[in-house]
Each structure stands twice: as C-alpha cells, then as structure tokens.
Scaffold this motif. Structure first.
Motif, PDB file in Angstrom:
ATOM      1  N   LEU A 154       0.821  -1.203   0.000  1.00 13.86           N
ATOM      2  CA  LEU A 154       0.000   0.000   0.000  1.00 13.86           C
ATOM      3  C   LEU A 154       0.856   1.255   0.000  1.00 13.86           C
ATOM      4  N   ALA A 155       1.921   1.217   0.800  1.00 15.77           N
ATOM      5  CA  ALA A 155       2.780   2.394   0.899  1.00 15.77           C
ATOM      6  C   ALA A 155       3.415   2.722  -0.437  1.00 15.77           C
ATOM      7  N   VAL A 156       3.813   1.674  -1.166  1.00 17.99           N
ATOM      8  CA  VAL A 156       4.426   1.907  -2.478  1.00 17.99           C
ATOM      9  C   VAL A 156       3.410   2.482  -3.450  1.00 17.99           C
ATOM     10  N   ALA A 157       2.168   1.979  -3.369  1.00 18.11           N
ATOM     11  CA  ALA A 157       1.146   2.395  -4.335  1.00 18.11           C
ATOM     12  C   ALA A 157       0.477   3.716  -3.977  1.00 18.11           C
ATOM     13  N   MET A 158       0.550   4.126  -2.715  1.00 12.71           N
ATOM     14  CA  MET A 158      -0.168   5.329  -2.297  1.00 12.71           C
ATOM     15  C   MET A 158       0.436   6.580  -2.936  1.00 12.71           C
ATOM     16  N   PRO A 159      -0.443   7.543  -3.299  1.00 14.10           N
ATOM     17  CA  PRO A 159       0.050   8.768  -3.942  1.00 14.10           C
ATOM     18  C   PRO A 159       0.576   9.798  -2.951  1.00 14.10           C
ATOM     19  N   VAL A 160       0.707   9.426  -1.688  1.00 14.81           N
ATOM     20  CA  VAL A 160       1.261  10.324  -0.677  1.00 14.81           C
ATOM     21  C   VAL A 160       2.520   9.672  -0.106  1.00 14.81           C
ATOM     22  N   GLY A 161       3.342  10.492   0.522  1.00 17.93           N
ATOM     23  CA  GLY A 161       4.536   9.960   1.137  1.00 17.93           C
ATOM     24  C   GLY A 161       4.200   9.170   2.393  1.00 17.93           C
ATOM     25  N   VAL A 162       4.809   8.001   2.540  1.00 20.84           N
ATOM     26  CA  VAL A 162       4.594   7.154   3.718  1.00 20.84           C
ATOM     27  C   VAL A 162       5.964   6.775   4.284  1.00 20.84           C
ATOM     28  N   ALA A 163       6.071   6.867   5.608  1.00 16.75           N
ATOM     29  CA  ALA A 163       7.348   6.530   6.249  1.00 16.75           C
ATOM     30  C   ALA A 163       7.092   5.933   7.619  1.00 16.75           C
ATOM     31  N   HIS A 164       8.088   5.181   8.111  1.00 11.81           N
ATOM     32  CA  HIS A 164       8.030   4.652   9.478  1.00 11.81           C
ATOM     33  C   HIS A 164       9.311   5.058  10.183  1.00 11.81           C
ATOM     34  N   ARG A 165       9.143   5.597  11.382  1.00 12.64           N
ATOM     35  CA  ARG A 165      10.286   5.998  12.205  1.00 12.64           C
ATOM     36  C   ARG A 165      10.216   5.196  13.500  1.00 12.64           C
ATOM     37  N   ASP A 166      11.339   4.578  13.895  1.00 13.57           N
ATOM     38  CA  ASP A 166      11.307   3.735  15.095  1.00 13.57           C
ATOM     39  C   ASP A 166      11.352   4.580  16.358  1.00 13.57           C
ATOM     40  N   GLN A 167      11.366   3.884  17.499  1.00 17.51           N
ATOM     41  CA  GLN A 167      11.290   4.593  18.778  1.00 17.51           C
ATOM     42  C   GLN A 167      12.508   5.465  19.047  1.00 17.51           C
ATOM     43  N   ASP A 168      13.595   5.205  18.349  1.00 15.69           N
ATOM     44  CA  ASP A 168      14.803   6.012  18.525  1.00 15.69           C
ATOM     45  C   ASP A 168      14.835   7.211  17.575  1.00 15.69           C
ATOM     46  N   GLY A 169      13.797   7.329  16.722  1.00  9.60           N
ATOM     47  CA  GLY A 169      13.751   8.455  15.799  1.00  9.60           C
ATOM     48  C   GLY A 169      14.393   8.175  14.459  1.00  9.60           C
ATOM     49  N   THR A 170      14.812   6.923  14.218  1.00 12.63           N
ATOM     50  CA  THR A 170      15.474   6.571  12.965  1.00 12.63           C
ATOM     51  C   THR A 170      14.446   6.075  11.958  1.00 12.63           C
ATOM     52  N   LEU A 171      14.523   6.584  10.761  1.00  7.04           N
ATOM     53  CA  LEU A 171      13.621   6.112   9.713  1.00  7.04           C
ATOM     54  C   LEU A 171      13.983   4.685   9.330  1.00  7.04           C
ATOM     55  N   THR A 172      12.957   3.826   9.260  1.00  9.30           N
ATOM     56  CA  THR A 172      13.166   2.435   8.860  1.00  9.30           C
ATOM     57  C   THR A 172      12.550   2.139   7.499  1.00  9.30           C
ATOM     58  N   PHE A 173      11.668   3.023   7.059  1.00  9.16           N
ATOM     59  CA  PHE A 173      11.026   2.797   5.761  1.00  9.16           C
ATOM     60  C   PHE A 173      10.527   4.133   5.208  1.00  9.16           C
ATOM     61  N   VAL A 174      10.713   4.349   3.925  1.00  4.44           N
ATOM     62  CA  VAL A 174      10.081   5.464   3.208  1.00  4.44           C
ATOM     63  C   VAL A 174       9.705   4.950   1.820  1.00  4.44           C
ATOM     64  N   ASN A 175       8.544   5.378   1.335  1.00  2.00           N
ATOM     65  CA  ASN A 175       8.188   4.978  -0.027  1.00  2.00           C
ATOM     66  C   ASN A 175       8.757   5.979  -1.032  1.00  2.00           C
ATOM     67  N   ALA A 176       8.574   5.666  -2.312  1.00  2.00           N
ATOM     68  CA  ALA A 176       9.155   6.501  -3.363  1.00  2.00           C
ATOM     69  C   ALA A 176       8.595   7.913  -3.326  1.00  2.00           C
ATOM     70  N   GLU A 177       7.315   8.044  -2.988  1.00  3.16           N
ATOM     71  CA  GLU A 177       6.703   9.372  -2.949  1.00  3.16           C
ATOM     72  C   GLU A 177       7.309  10.213  -1.837  1.00  3.16           C
ATOM     73  N   PHE A 178       7.608   9.576  -0.708  1.00  9.06           N
ATOM     74  CA  PHE A 178       8.227  10.313   0.400  1.00  9.06           C
ATOM     75  C   PHE A 178       9.631  10.771   0.002  1.00  9.06           C
ATOM     76  N   ARG A 179      10.346   9.912  -0.708  1.00  3.63           N
ATOM     77  CA  ARG A 179      11.672  10.325  -1.190  1.00  3.63           C
ATOM     78  C   ARG A 179      11.551  11.513  -2.145  1.00  3.63           C
ATOM     79  N   ALA A 180      10.545  11.442  -3.024  1.00  7.75           N
ATOM     80  CA  ALA A 180      10.356  12.540  -3.979  1.00  7.75           C
ATOM     81  C   ALA A 180      10.040  13.841  -3.256  1.00  7.75           C
ATOM     82  N   ILE A 181       9.228  13.749  -2.196  1.00  7.04           N
ATOM     83  CA  ILE A 181       8.889  14.948  -1.426  1.00  7.04           C
ATOM     84  C   ILE A 181      10.133  15.540  -0.780  1.00  7.04           C
TER      85      ILE A 181
END
Length: 574
Positions: A154-181
């Motif tokens: 879903l995150a890859v297909a969604m037209p908005v940026g999607v990301a996950h940040r762990d409890q330490d504040g480190t990003l663990t996932f970003v989709n292509a739209e989030f990178r583009a943003i």
C-alpha cells in the motif's frame, strides 16, 4: 499398512516386568519388538488413543495414527531404527470420537547382553496445546508478515509519502513518494534521513509534535518546510500517529506527508487575486454591484452608494429594481432575462437610476453574467457610470439640431420632420389639420433703425407670444429671419382662421413695446391638409397664401385655394 510381516513373539523378554513398571506411569508408554510389533501399552496410552490395550497389539497401534501421518510415521520409524540410536516420533492420533491429538515421543532401543536390539520403548506426550500455541504463533507470524507486506504494498502504491520511524527516531522505511517529497534519491540510505532536512524555523515545532504524540497517543498534524539537498524549499503537510505493539509498547511512528507547495502557491495567488478584486471593487471610480439570481444586490461599492444615496446595507435590503426608474424597469428585466437565455455573457444598456431623494440619474451600465465551473449562472456583476452630463449634452445637441438657437422654437429642419409626420398621419388616419406660414411686416425697419439686437429681442418676444397662444400639441417653428410656421393638428378650416386671427393679434401686442416709425404686424398664409397633398406642396401652398395676404395689405391672413392659388384674403378684425 504394516511395519513388518513378522508376527510378534510370545513371551517377549521383560514384557511382564515392563507392564508392571509402567502401569502407573503418568504418560502414554508403548513397547514393541525389534520389528515394530506392539507388545504392550500402558493405561495412559489407552486413555490417549481412546482404544483398549488389546487393540494396540501387533500392528493395531497404527490404526490410532491419523491417516495423514501414517506414511510419514513409517518412514520416520525406518529411518530411526536404521541408526540403532534413540530417535523421536511426531504424529497425530485420531481417536474414535473423531478428535485429534498431537503427540511427540522419544523412542529408545532395548538391547540384550550382546548388544543386539531386541525391541523399542516409547513414551508419548500429548503436545496438542503446544501445537496449538505453535500454530497460533506461526499464524501470528504469517499475519505479521502479511500485514507488513500489505503495508509496504500500500505504501508503495499510495500517492502520498509514507514513512516509518522507530522509537529512537530513525527512519526504517520510506516509499518513493516520500523520497520525492524530500528530494532524496533511491540510493540515499533511509536511516541517514534525519530532522536536519526540515527548515530550522519548523524543526523544533515538528519534534515537539512528535514527542507529544508519543506521550499522549494523539496523532499530530503539522505543516512544515523541507529543505531539499538541492536547496529548494517545499511545504509539506505531515500527519503522524504512534505505533505500538500488542503489549502496548511504543515502537515508533507511522508518518504520511503530502507536498502542499503548489496548493499554498495557488492559495496565495487566490488571496492576492481576492485582494486585487477587493481593491478594484471597493476603490473603483464607477459604481459596481454584485446581484444575486433573485435580483437583489449582494454587494456594492462606495461609488455606487454615492451615486444613489443609499448605504450598502440599505441597497442589499432593497427589493429588486427599486433604484431603476419605473419607465426603464421593464427593459432592465428583459435585458437580464435575455442574458440568461443566451450564450452571451455581457449586456450593455442605458437607463435611469432613482436617487434616494427621488431625482433621476442617467446611468450607463455593463452587466456580466457569472457562471460556475458547470456553466450554471450564479451572479450578475453590474458596472454603472453616471452619464447624466453626457445625456444632457446629447439632449442639448439634439435640441440644437432641431431648434432655433435664438428663440428656442423648432427650426426648419425640425419643422420639416414634424410636417412629414403630420402629412403621414393625415393620409393614414384621414385626419384634418392645417399649416400656417407667418411673416412679420415691417421687421426690416426695426433692424435698420434700432439695430439687430433689438430685432433679435423682438423675434424672441414674438416667439413667446406664439407659444403662449398655441396648444402643446401644436408645432411652432422659426424657419429663418422673421418667418415663422405653425402646424395645427386636427383643426378645421374655420378653426384655423380663428387661430390665425389670434396669432396676428398676439404678434401685434408683442411688438408694441418696440417703438418704430411703422408698427410691426404679421401676414399669415393658411393651407388645410388633405390625403393628396405632400409636405413640400403644403409649404409652397402656405407660402403662396402668405404672400397673397401681404399683397392684400398685410396684417391679415389668406387661405390657399388650389383653383385660384389664394383667395379669401381680407383685413384682420381688430
């Protein structure tokens, strides 16, 4: 299905001792010979399998194994006995009532004094609950993997940026739209993207919002600027929610982002356009009003209120067309309806506005019909400008074009137009009427002896006397010099003679104040209209009759007779 075709041996060594030994064992026990034929089972085995002990003897114990597990069990038995060492069996027991029990048991070989395998003993444990727990864990793991896969899909297909940040504040996932943003490339490490990418003025606010979500569980929504590696600044609308596991332990944030730079620019442009419209509307030197589809004003500028004398609030409360004169109101309604029914978007017209004081103001109006994106009309934009001065000037020009500048009477041009109309009415409606041609007697002596200024004053006095004597429906004109003409609509010959006599008397009285050697009088020629005479013929005929009056002694009238040119001349009765 059998493990071996060799029948069990009677009186197997140690069988009686084993039976006594395990009769009270808390787990199911099973004893078989070297070929796998069951020699004995304990009561727990019967309880586990739901079968009597004698049913297990020989190869009977295989009937308690679930059909789906028999082939695997036989293969595992052969593989285990081939090694001569201990081995384990895992299978399912199918009870007579249809229930299934998962069992696990270690199998140990029994040996004689020479070390030869004489049999096997196994202890079977009911691991159904453990299997269920394991199956549940496996299901959970599969569900987790499926959820993670679904999230990533879903995150890859969604037209908005999607990301996950762990409890330490480190990003663990970003989709292509989030990178583009954020303006980072696909090879940029996810974990290397930190809060430094946010504009310094927005960074602390965004971090505080994240901390508040972590402590309260309330999702945050913040608009912040992202400074891309290229140096470009973009506005992004971030939404963040807390991610916790099944035990409620905080695991990080799920973040979405949408680039709103274009929307912000569009909104800024709209605000600028609104402000420009407001200034243009409110400060315009001409009246501007917004009119709803019900005909009522919805908004007016100061120039409009100054024009009609009402406040903007009062104008918006007035019934439709209140400020339009009653004379022009029908046309104004028609023009608006025509605009609605046509493909045109603009209409222009001139009409009279009614000031609050009651006076009328000539206004030039331009009306635009406004439509929404679906083409549905929703408002009129009216622009009005006071053209009263221009209208007055036009009226003066029109008056000057058809009136004598000295006396204010209709001039020759205007008179000829009125004469054409009268002749047309006579022919069309068989009306009566007459034309009088009037020339002053002795006027030249006034100009010669007293001057042209006095002569002009005399002409003005004569004009006033003629107008005062005649009706509003009569037409009186100065054709030039001291020559006047009168149209008497619907007058009979007899009435025309009476009017002619009265006009001669009026001229005499008007000229009396001007003391000259000889009195100034008037000679009048009369011609009556019929359905055969033309305007030119009427003028010629009246002129002939007027000269006949002069030749007969002046200060009198003469009637035109087509047979003898002019007859009936006689002295005017005094």
């Amino acid at each position: 299905m059998r493990l071996s075709r060799t029948p069990p041996r009677d009186g197997a060594p140690g069988a009686v001792d084993l039976a006594a030994l395990w009769a009270g064992a808390p787990v199911a026990a099973w004893h078989a010979d070297a070929d796998g034929h069951c020699l004995a089972v304990n009561p727990k085995w019967s309880e586990l399998a739901g079968l009597p002990a004698e049913a297990a003897l020989g190869d009977g114990w295989l009937e308690a194994v679930h059909p789906n597990d028999r082939a695997a069990l036989i293969a595992a038995w052969h593989a285990g006995t081939a090694t001569g060492a201990d081995f384990d069996l895992d299978f399912h027991v199918l009870r007579p009532d249809g229930s299934t029990i998962a069992v696990h048991g270690p199998v140990s070989p029994l040996r004689d004094a020479d070390g030869r395998v004489t049999g096997y003993i196994a202890f079977l444990n009911d691991i159904t609950d453990r299997h269920a727990e394991q199956a549940a864990r496996e299901r959970d793991q599969r569900g987790l993997r499926a959820s993670e896969e679904l999230f990533r899909t879903l995150a890859v297909a969604m037209p908005v940026g999607v990301a996950h940040r762990d409890q330490d504040g480190t990003l663990t996932f970003v989709n292509a739209e989030f990178r583009a943003i954020l303006g980072v490339t696909a090879d940029h490490p996810v974990e290397a993207i930190d809060f430094d990418i946010f504009h310094p003025e927005d960074r602390d606010r965004l971090m505080a919002a994240s901390l508040h979500t972590r402590t309260t569980g309330i999702p945050y929504a913040e608009d912040a600027r992202v400074v891309r590696p290229s140096g470009e600044t973009r506005w992004v609308s971030f939404r963040g929610s807390r991610h916790v596991d099944d035990d409620g332990e905080f695991r990080g944030y799920l973040i979405t982002g949408m680039d709103t730079t274009a929307q912000r620019r569009a909104e800024s442009a709209r605000r600028r356009a609104d402000e420009q419209f407001r200034v243009a509307f409110d400060e315009a030197p001409i009246g501007i009003g917004m009119i709803g589809m019900d005909g009522r004003f919805e908004r007016v500028n100061d120039a409009f209120t100054d024009l009609v004398g009402y406040t903007s609030e009062e104008m918006c409360e007035l019934p439709p067309y209140t400020i339009v004169s009653s004379t022009d109101k029908p046309e104004a309604r028609i023009r608006l309806l025509q605009l609605l029914d046509s493909t045109e978007e603009t209409a222009s017209m001139e009409f009279r506005l009614v000031h609050r004081s009651g006076r009328e103001i000539w206004a030039e109006s331009r009306i635009n019909l406004l439509r929404d994106d679906d083409g549905v009309p929703y408002q009129f934009l009216m622009q009005v400008q006071d053209v009263s001065d221009r209208k007055d000037y036009e009226q003066r020009l029109k008056h000057m074009a058809h009136h004598d500048p000295l006396t204010g009477l209709v001039n020759r041009r205007g008179f000829e137009r009125e004469l054409d109309l009268q002749v047309a009415r006579v022919r069309r409606y068989a009306q009566t009427g007459s034309l009088l041609m009037l020339d002053l007697d002795g006027f030249k002596g006034v100009n010669d002896s007293l001057g042209h200024a006095v002569g002009d004053a005399l002409l003005v006095g004569v004009a006033g006397a003629l107008v005062e004597r005649l009706r509003e429906t009569d037409v009186v004109a100065r054709l030039g010099g001291d020559e006047f003409a009168v149209i008497l609509p619907a007058e009979s010959p007899a009435q025309s003679r009476i009017v002619a006599t009265a006009l001669i008397e009026a001229v005499t009285q008007a000229c009396e104040p001007f003391h000259t050697a000889r009195p100034v009088t008037a000679s009048v020629g009369i011609v009556c209209f019929d359905d055969r005479i033309t305007a030119d013929e009427a003028l010629v005929a009246a002129d002939h009759a007027m000269y006949a009056a002069k030749q007969s002694g002046k200060n009198r009238f003469a009637m035109y007779d087509a047979s003898v040119h002019a007859t009936g001349a006689g002295p005017v009765a005094h």
